[in-house]
Scaffold this motif. Structure first.
Motif, mmCIF file in Angstrom:
data_model
loop_
_atom_site.group_PDB
_atom_site.id
_atom_site.type_symbol
_atom_site.label_atom_id
_atom_site.label_comp_id
_atom_site.label_asym_id
_atom_site.label_seq_id
_atom_site.Cartn_x
_atom_site.Cartn_y
_atom_site.Cartn_z
ATOM 1 N N HIS A 1 -32.591 -14.772 -30.052
ATOM 2 C CA HIS A 1 -32.698 -15.718 -28.945
ATOM 3 C C HIS A 1 -31.314 -16.071 -28.402
ATOM 4 N N TRP A 2 -30.503 -15.048 -28.200
ATOM 5 C CA TRP A 2 -29.200 -15.225 -27.573
ATOM 6 C C TRP A 2 -28.876 -13.946 -26.812
ATOM 7 N N GLN A 3 -27.881 -14.028 -25.930
ATOM 8 C CA GLN A 3 -27.575 -12.905 -25.049
ATOM 9 C C GLN A 3 -26.450 -12.054 -25.622
ATOM 10 N N ILE A 4 -26.414 -10.800 -25.201
ATOM 11 C CA ILE A 4 -25.492 -9.848 -25.806
ATOM 12 C C ILE A 4 -24.031 -10.274 -25.658
ATOM 13 N N HIS A 5 -23.680 -10.942 -24.566
ATOM 14 C CA HIS A 5 -22.284 -11.341 -24.373
ATOM 15 C C HIS A 5 -21.848 -12.444 -25.329
ATOM 16 N N GLU A 6 -22.782 -13.005 -26.106
ATOM 17 C CA GLU A 6 -22.454 -14.053 -27.069
ATOM 18 C C GLU A 6 -21.985 -13.510 -28.414
ATOM 19 N N TRP A 7 -21.870 -12.193 -28.572
ATOM 20 C CA TRP A 7 -21.439 -11.635 -29.846
ATOM 21 C C TRP A 7 -20.144 -12.276 -30.376
ATOM 22 N N PRO A 8 -19.084 -12.413 -29.582
ATOM 23 C CA PRO A 8 -17.863 -13.032 -30.130
ATOM 24 C C PRO A 8 -18.099 -14.447 -30.651
ATOM 25 N N ASP A 9 -18.952 -15.214 -29.967
ATOM 26 C CA ASP A 9 -19.256 -16.569 -30.426
ATOM 27 C C ASP A 9 -20.015 -16.543 -31.751
ATOM 28 N N LYS A 10 -20.931 -15.588 -31.907
ATOM 29 C CA LYS A 10 -21.695 -15.489 -33.148
ATOM 30 C C LYS A 10 -20.787 -15.143 -34.324
ATOM 31 N N LEU A 11 -19.823 -14.268 -34.098
ATOM 32 C CA LEU A 11 -18.861 -13.961 -35.153
ATOM 33 C C LEU A 11 -18.013 -15.180 -35.487
ATOM 34 N N ALA A 12 -17.594 -15.901 -34.462
ATOM 35 C CA ALA A 12 -16.767 -17.100 -34.677
ATOM 36 C C ALA A 12 -17.526 -18.158 -35.466
ATOM 37 N N ASP A 13 -18.832 -18.266 -35.249
ATOM 38 C CA ASP A 13 -19.637 -19.235 -35.993
ATOM 39 C C ASP A 13 -19.572 -18.954 -37.496
ATOM 40 N N ILE A 14 -19.618 -17.688 -37.878
ATOM 41 C CA ILE A 14 -19.554 -17.322 -39.295
ATOM 42 C C ILE A 14 -18.137 -17.487 -39.827
ATOM 43 N N GLN A 15 -17.158 -17.087 -39.034
ATOM 44 C CA GLN A 15 -15.770 -17.201 -39.466
ATOM 45 C C GLN A 15 -15.340 -18.654 -39.641
ATOM 46 N N ALA A 16 -16.072 -19.570 -39.026
ATOM 47 C CA ALA A 16 -15.749 -20.990 -39.165
ATOM 48 C C ALA A 16 -16.153 -21.562 -40.518
ATOM 49 N N VAL A 17 -17.063 -20.879 -41.239
ATOM 50 C CA VAL A 17 -17.543 -21.426 -42.510
ATOM 51 C C VAL A 17 -17.082 -20.613 -43.716
ATOM 52 N N LEU B 1 -17.763 -5.292 -27.049
ATOM 53 C CA LEU B 1 -17.660 -6.649 -27.569
ATOM 54 C C LEU B 1 -17.235 -6.706 -29.034
ATOM 55 N N LEU B 2 -17.518 -5.652 -29.813
ATOM 56 C CA LEU B 2 -17.303 -5.716 -31.253
ATOM 57 C C LEU B 2 -16.091 -4.935 -31.739
ATOM 58 N N THR B 3 -15.756 -3.840 -31.068
ATOM 59 C CA THR B 3 -14.635 -3.013 -31.532
ATOM 60 C C THR B 3 -13.347 -3.832 -31.529
ATOM 61 N N GLY B 4 -12.666 -3.813 -32.670
ATOM 62 C CA GLY B 4 -11.429 -4.559 -32.812
ATOM 63 C C GLY B 4 -11.601 -5.975 -33.327
ATOM 64 N N ARG B 5 -12.834 -6.466 -33.319
ATOM 65 C CA ARG B 5 -13.079 -7.832 -33.804
ATOM 66 C C ARG B 5 -13.495 -7.861 -35.269
ATOM 67 N N VAL B 6 -14.085 -6.777 -35.764
ATOM 68 C CA VAL B 6 -14.498 -6.683 -37.160
ATOM 69 C C VAL B 6 -14.107 -5.308 -37.692
#
Length: 296
Positions: free
Chosen positions: A87-103, A134-139
């Motif tokens: 229930h989120w849009q594809i451009h939100e991938w960086p935000d989803k990664l940041a949510d996990i990296q915050a915890v 969106l993902l290459t280079g971020r993980v």
């Protein structure tokens, strides 16, 4: 050839772990602590990955942290399907990664990302390119799910059934290649994103697609592969020979090997998603497979 092992698959998804039996994931956390130590005792240098989560939920990772499970793994992993189930849009991938990296300060891998061709092949074609952007280079690891469509004669590993409509049927259209071996539109572009993009491909017991899959993976320039060894399958006649044949065929790839699926006779309930009666038995399976295929 084994670059990491993963302890279960999607433990916060009821299709893969029955959290009605284990509502606070206390059994799962204890199992990760024990299995993580068992793997480390066999190979102290082998990265251990917490079961990739779906949905992407920082509260679940926080729960695992608070129960001490993250002290026994080296990586956490997420799975995302924003064009199909999330229930989120594809451009939100960086935000989803940041949510996990915050915890957690643990590295985050994306061990399943994919787009079905349920509606149109063009949707997958777009989703592949946009996901890579969106993902290459971020993980450090990205595994596209998957190489092959799930054969229609096989059940999908999910609690969804035909009554759920497209949620169920989308499982059969996640591949870059159709069941009959015909390539889809996105396949011709996949090599543009390797080796940064790997593949997640599950192989069923004595899977007839193993040899052809290896050929395609090599042709596409895939370096990183995620697959699994089933604890439940280990009780089948000929299991050891099948495991050996599968792992021999996958030599040449850097494999993230997922250990999962409870044998029906060893579960609290007789189903592969059930917490085991004895978590020590899963830890021993993890140790045995690591000793056999990724010895220290």
């Amino acid at each position: 050839m084994i670059e990491a092992v993963m302890l279960w698959n999607e433990p916060n998804n009821r299709s893969h772990w029955d959290f009605e039996i284990d509502p606070e994931w206390r059994t799962y956390a204890a199992m990760v602590r024990l299995a993580g130590d068992a793997v480390k005792s066999e190979n102290a240098r082998l990265p251990r990955v917490l079961g990739g989560i779906s949905p992407i939920d920082p509260r679940f990772i926080g729960n695992m942290r608070d129960q001490g499970a993250l002290e026994h793994v080296d990586v956490v992993a997420v799975h995302g399907f924003p064009l199909d189930w999330n229930h989120w849009q594809i451009h939100e991938w960086p935000d989803k990664l940041a949510d996990i990296q915050a915890v957690t300060s643990k590295p985050v891998w994306v061990t399943e990302v994919g787009v079905s061709t349920f509606g149109a092949e063009e949707v997958q074609e777009f989703g592949l390119r946009r996901s890579a952007e969106l993902l290459t280079g971020r993980v450090d690891r990205i595994h596209w799910y998957s190489l092959y469509d799930l054969p229609r004669a096989w059940p999908a590993t999910t609690r969804h059934r035909e009554a759920e409509g497209s949620s169920y049927y989308r499982h059969f259209y996640m591949g870059l290649i159709k069941e009959d071996g015909a390539p889809k539109r996105a396949l011709r572009h996949f090599g543009e994103f390797t080796p940064a993009l790997g593949i997640c491909q599950w192989f069923h017991f004595e899977d007839h697609r193993l040899a052809s899959a290896v050929g395609w993976l090599r042709e596409l320039g895939v370096k990183h592969l995620r697959t699994g060894l089933s604890w439940a399958d280990s009780f089948r006649p000929g299991a050891e020979a099948w495991f050996d044949r599968q792992m021999k065929a996958l030599e040449g790839f850097e494999v993230t090997l997922t250990y999962c699926f409870t044998p029906e006779h060893r579960g609290v309930s007789p189903y592969h998603t059930s917490p085991p009666q004895q978590i020590e038995e899963f830890a021993e399976f993890c140790a045995t497979m690591t000793r056999r295929y990724a010895p220290g």
